[in-house]
Design an enzyme around this catalytic site. Sequence first.
Site, PDB file in Angstrom:
ATOM      1  N   HIS A  81      -2.420   2.742  -2.640  1.00  0.00           N
ATOM      2  CA  HIS A  81      -1.921   2.867  -1.226  1.00  0.00           C
ATOM      3  C   HIS A  81      -0.277   3.135  -1.207  1.00  0.00           C
ATOM      4  CE1 HIS A  81       0.513  -0.644   0.069  1.00  0.00           C
ATOM      5  NE2 HIS A  81      -0.171  -1.112  -0.673  1.00  0.00           N
ATOM      6  N   CYS A  82       0.178   3.876  -0.581  1.00  0.00           N
ATOM      7  CA  CYS A  82       1.173   4.112  -0.219  1.00  0.00           C
ATOM      8  C   CYS A  82       1.793   3.854   1.116  1.00  0.00           C
ATOM      9  CB  CYS A  82       1.741   5.444  -0.880  1.00  0.00           C
ATOM     10  SG  CYS A  82       0.973   6.666   0.278  1.00  0.00           S
ATOM     11  N   GLN A  83       2.918   4.517   1.628  1.00  0.00           N
ATOM     12  CA  GLN A  83       3.285   4.275   2.936  1.00  0.00           C
ATOM     13  C   GLN A  83       2.497   4.761   4.143  1.00  0.00           C
ATOM     14  OE1 GLN A  83       5.831   2.129   3.607  1.00  0.00           O
ATOM     15  NE2 GLN A  83       5.858   2.321   5.809  1.00  0.00           N
ATOM     16  N   TYR A 110       0.769   1.344   4.190  1.00  0.00           N
ATOM     17  CA  TYR A 110       1.466   0.363   4.586  1.00  0.00           C
ATOM     18  C   TYR A 110       1.751   0.602   5.925  1.00  0.00           C
ATOM     19  CZ  TYR A 110       4.114  -3.792   4.971  1.00  0.00           C
ATOM     20  OH  TYR A 110       5.020  -4.954   5.633  1.00  0.00           O
TER      21      TYR A 110
END
Length: 119
Positions: A81-83, A110
């Site tokens: 996952h990232c932002q 996130y």
Amino acid sequence: MANTDRNQISYTELKVLLEKSQNLFLVDVRTKEEIDKGRIPGSIHVPVDTVETAFALDSAEFEANYGVAKPPLDAPELVFHCQMGRRGQLATEKALALGFQSARNYTGGYKEWSEKEGK
């Protein structure tokens, strides 16, 4: 860019894995500056531009660098996952290309996590 549903995971699915799974391997591919502002509990940090190199390391080197055992190629619950989802998808594609058959991207990232968790 491949973007199939089987390589995606939702907030609800991730929440269930975090609560019930002993096998979840959650990888945060954001920058250190982003992580310093908050992270999903239990995630390890492997910046997106180092995913390919990191997951190609042998098990001993991976553990020495990241403090956790490297997941096997058939790890059932490998989630990136990232932002907001784009870098997570890129990392997922890199892992799939390396042979991690079940790698998935948490598409909400996130941003969604922190909104739903009230962070």
